[in-house]
Design an enzyme around this catalytic site. Structure first.
Site, mmCIF file in Angstrom:
data_model
loop_
_atom_site.group_PDB
_atom_site.id
_atom_site.type_symbol
_atom_site.label_atom_id
_atom_site.label_comp_id
_atom_site.label_asym_id
_atom_site.label_seq_id
_atom_site.Cartn_x
_atom_site.Cartn_y
_atom_site.Cartn_z
ATOM 1 N N ARG A 1 0.855 -1.180 0.000
ATOM 2 C CA ARG A 1 0.000 0.000 0.000
ATOM 3 C C ARG A 1 0.900 1.242 0.000
ATOM 4 O O ARG A 1 1.793 1.367 0.821
ATOM 5 C CB ARG A 1 -0.870 0.015 1.255
ATOM 6 C CG ARG A 1 -1.705 1.248 1.312
ATOM 7 C CD ARG A 1 -2.509 1.324 2.572
ATOM 8 N NE ARG A 1 -3.293 2.558 2.548
ATOM 9 C CZ ARG A 1 -3.796 3.113 3.619
ATOM 10 N NH1 ARG A 1 -3.622 2.573 4.793
ATOM 11 N NH2 ARG A 1 -4.489 4.233 3.520
ATOM 12 N N ARG B 1 -8.182 14.503 13.413
ATOM 13 C CA ARG B 1 -8.022 15.536 12.371
ATOM 14 C C ARG B 1 -9.260 16.421 12.324
ATOM 15 O O ARG B 1 -10.381 15.930 12.458
ATOM 16 C CB ARG B 1 -7.819 14.887 11.008
ATOM 17 C CG ARG B 1 -6.467 14.204 10.867
ATOM 18 C CD ARG B 1 -6.364 13.448 9.554
ATOM 19 N NE ARG B 1 -6.024 12.064 9.803
ATOM 20 C CZ ARG B 1 -6.112 11.091 8.906
ATOM 21 N NH1 ARG B 1 -6.526 11.342 7.678
ATOM 22 N NH2 ARG B 1 -5.788 9.850 9.217
ATOM 23 N N CYS C 1 -14.461 6.337 18.870
ATOM 24 C CA CYS C 1 -15.909 6.515 18.807
ATOM 25 C C CYS C 1 -16.631 5.710 19.891
ATOM 26 O O CYS C 1 -17.577 6.189 20.511
ATOM 27 C CB CYS C 1 -16.374 6.110 17.409
ATOM 28 S SG CYS C 1 -18.099 6.392 17.123
ATOM 29 N N LEU D 1 -15.638 5.425 7.383
ATOM 30 C CA LEU D 1 -15.484 6.073 8.688
ATOM 31 C C LEU D 1 -14.652 5.197 9.612
ATOM 32 O O LEU D 1 -15.159 4.228 10.196
ATOM 33 C CB LEU D 1 -16.870 6.319 9.313
ATOM 34 C CG LEU D 1 -17.922 6.974 8.400
ATOM 35 C CD1 LEU D 1 -19.273 7.029 9.103
ATOM 36 C CD2 LEU D 1 -17.479 8.374 7.984
HETATM 37 P P1 ADP Z 1 -8.499 2.591 10.956
HETATM 38 O O1 ADP Z 1 -8.881 3.826 10.214
HETATM 39 O O2 ADP Z 1 -7.330 2.787 11.868
HETATM 40 O O3 ADP Z 1 -8.439 1.333 10.108
HETATM 41 P P2 ADP Z 1 -10.984 1.442 11.933
HETATM 42 O O4 ADP Z 1 -11.611 1.365 10.590
HETATM 43 O O5 ADP Z 1 -10.665 0.175 12.644
HETATM 44 O O6 ADP Z 1 -9.721 2.381 11.976
HETATM 45 O O7 ADP Z 1 -11.995 2.302 12.851
HETATM 46 C C1 ADP Z 1 -11.678 2.666 14.149
HETATM 47 C C2 ADP Z 1 -12.879 3.394 14.742
HETATM 48 O O8 ADP Z 1 -14.012 2.508 14.720
HETATM 49 C C3 ADP Z 1 -12.677 3.826 16.189
HETATM 50 O O9 ADP Z 1 -13.161 5.144 16.375
HETATM 51 C C4 ADP Z 1 -13.544 2.833 16.936
HETATM 52 O O10 ADP Z 1 -14.035 3.362 18.135
HETATM 53 C C5 ADP Z 1 -14.667 2.625 15.959
HETATM 54 N N1 ADP Z 1 -15.432 1.423 16.306
HETATM 55 C C6 ADP Z 1 -15.044 0.135 16.222
HETATM 56 N N2 ADP Z 1 -16.019 -0.686 16.732
HETATM 57 C C7 ADP Z 1 -17.025 0.117 17.141
HETATM 58 C C8 ADP Z 1 -18.293 -0.098 17.754
HETATM 59 N N3 ADP Z 1 -18.718 -1.323 18.058
HETATM 60 N N4 ADP Z 1 -19.079 0.968 18.003
HETATM 61 C C9 ADP Z 1 -18.659 2.214 17.716
HETATM 62 N N5 ADP Z 1 -17.467 2.503 17.139
HETATM 63 C C10 ADP Z 1 -16.662 1.465 16.871
#
Ligand code: ADP
Length: 393
Positions: free
Chosen positions: A86, A236, A279, A204
């Site tokens: 990547r 951000r 989140c 997201l």
């Molecule tokens: P990255 O961009 O690092 O790959 P992810 O796609 O794993 O990140 O997303 C991380 C976000 O998803 C965090 O803000 C986390 O709190 C949120 N998240 C993961 N599981 C849940 C859940 N069950 N409810 C709410 N938010 C969640």
């Protein structure tokens, strides 16, 4: 024979790695080497469903991490057919994945001026992995490629045109592999050809972006010259008045680099809540009445809804709004609050379905009376990278 591909994502202090079956997207192995350059450097990974952890020498380098990863890969007995890397920034040159050669590497280095933290770390990973696997094809998949067909009216900034011509100042877009995967998966779900599928895709995660896709082509996206533009994210700020960084430098007596760090690392959900960028943590705190958490989540959803609504004019053939990424796939709260802004436009969600659609589930959460579907589609960026790399094997 299985087409198994090593997928590497080399960050400034981490290396994410996986072995992905290019046909099915299944990950036999996936893991991350973290805190590279620090005393607590370590590797954690999942092999055939089993979690394991290894320590690395203190201050371990990327090369040391990759050597350890190579040992882990060798222990699986898998015979990989290619490596997929990547890379964040592919400038205007790379409209699709590229087989690594000297000219490709030179471009990755050139575009590092636009994504210094990311591209240089990506580059280090590629050259180290080339030494470790000299006989396999190494293929780069760029975060920016998917957006290279955007019309000029979408990617130009209203700045003096010479800045575009001489310095490449324009919107590039990021999270391209995820938005492409979401497009392909949604087309499958709706049983339509990809080139006839039109969606607004909201990725997201810690970083967040929305992309407008009309008939299989990305026509606009919220991230810009860097991944800072657009939505409010974990740390951000997203869109702000462009005069603010200069004003803040003067007011706070800080350097440009310090302000850059403030808007990239101390803002967003973390900056508003004063609590966390996560989140899940914020949802729990909001439920307990934490004002900062409540405001952060409210702002996040309002800003997201504004982006989605503005892209409705960019996607006249809209088939569906699609949520993905850790937040999009799991947070029924964020989805309900965001889509709540659309109820007077005929988009409504079914709260029971919304609550149920989590943890990797895929499907429609719109109510039966909604004008369009609202879909949840788990993303799989590694699969896109593996599939692209396998084409060169
Ligand atoms: P990255 O961009 O690092 O790959 P992810 O796609 O794993 O990140 O997303 C991380 C976000 O998803 C965090 O803000 C986390 O709190 C949120 N998240 C993961 N599981 C849940 C859940 N069950 N409810 C709410 N938010 C969640």
């Amino acid at each position: 024979m299985k087409k198994e591909v090593i997928v590497l994502n080399c960050g400034s202090s981490s290396v994410k790695f996986a072995i992905i079956d290019a046909d099915t997207g299944e990950a036999g192995l996936s893991g991350i080497a973290e805190s590279l350059g620090n005393d607590d450097a370590s590797i954690s990974f999942k092999l055939n469903g089993q979690k394991e952890q290894q320590t690395l020498p203190a201050n371990a380098s990327h090369a040391e991490a990759l050597a350890a990863i190579q040992n882990i890969i060798a222990s699986t007995g898998v015979e990989p057919i290619a490596l997929g890397h990547r890379v964040v920034h592919g400038g205007e040159r790379f409209k699709e994945a590229a087989l690594v050669d000297d000219s490709v590497l030179a471009s990755v280095e050139e575009y590092a001026s636009m994504a210094p933290l990311h591209n240089l770390a990506n580059l280090k990973g590629i050259t180290t992995a080339q030494a470790a696997y000299p006989d396999l094809p190494h293929v780069i998949v760029f975060d920016t490629s998917f957006f290279q067909q955007m019309p000029k009216r979408a990617y130009m900034y209203a700045l003096p045109k010479a800045l575009y011509e001489q310095h490449g100042v324009r919107k590039y877009g990021f999270h391209g592999t995820s938005h492409k995967f979401i497009l392909d998966s949604t087309a499958q779900l709706l049983n339509k050809p990809v080139e006839q599928t039109s969606i607004i895709s909201a990725h997201l995660g810690n970083g967040c972006s929305v992309t407008a896709i009309e008939k299989g082509v990305a026509v606009d996206t919220s991230m810009g010259f860097t991944p800072l533009e657009g939505l409010m994210m974990g740390t951000r700020c997203g869109d702000i008045d462009p005069s603010l960084p200069g004003t803040l430098q003067e007011k706070l007596g800080k350097s440009a680099a310090e302000i850059n760090s403030l808007i990239n690392k101390e803002s967003g959900l973390a900056g508003i809540s004063g609590l966390s960028n996560d989140c899940r943590t914020l949802e729990e705190a909001a439920e307990a009445g934490h004002e900062g958490a409540l405001l952060a989540l409210e702002m996040f959803c309002y800003r997201l809804a504004k982006y989605i609504s503005s892209y409705m004019i960019a996607v006249p053939s809209l088939d569906a709004v699609v949520f993905t990424g850790g937040i999009g796939e799991n947070s029924s709260y964020i989805r309900a609050t965001t889509m709540g802004y659309f109820s007077h436009l005929g988009f409504t969600i079914d709260e029971q379905n919304n609550q149920a659609m989590r943890f990797g589930a895929k499907g429609n959460i719109a109510s039966s009376s909604s004008t369009k579907p609202v879909l949840i589609v788990p993303t799989n960026e590694e699969w896109v990278i593996a599939a692209e790399a396998a084409k060169f094997a």
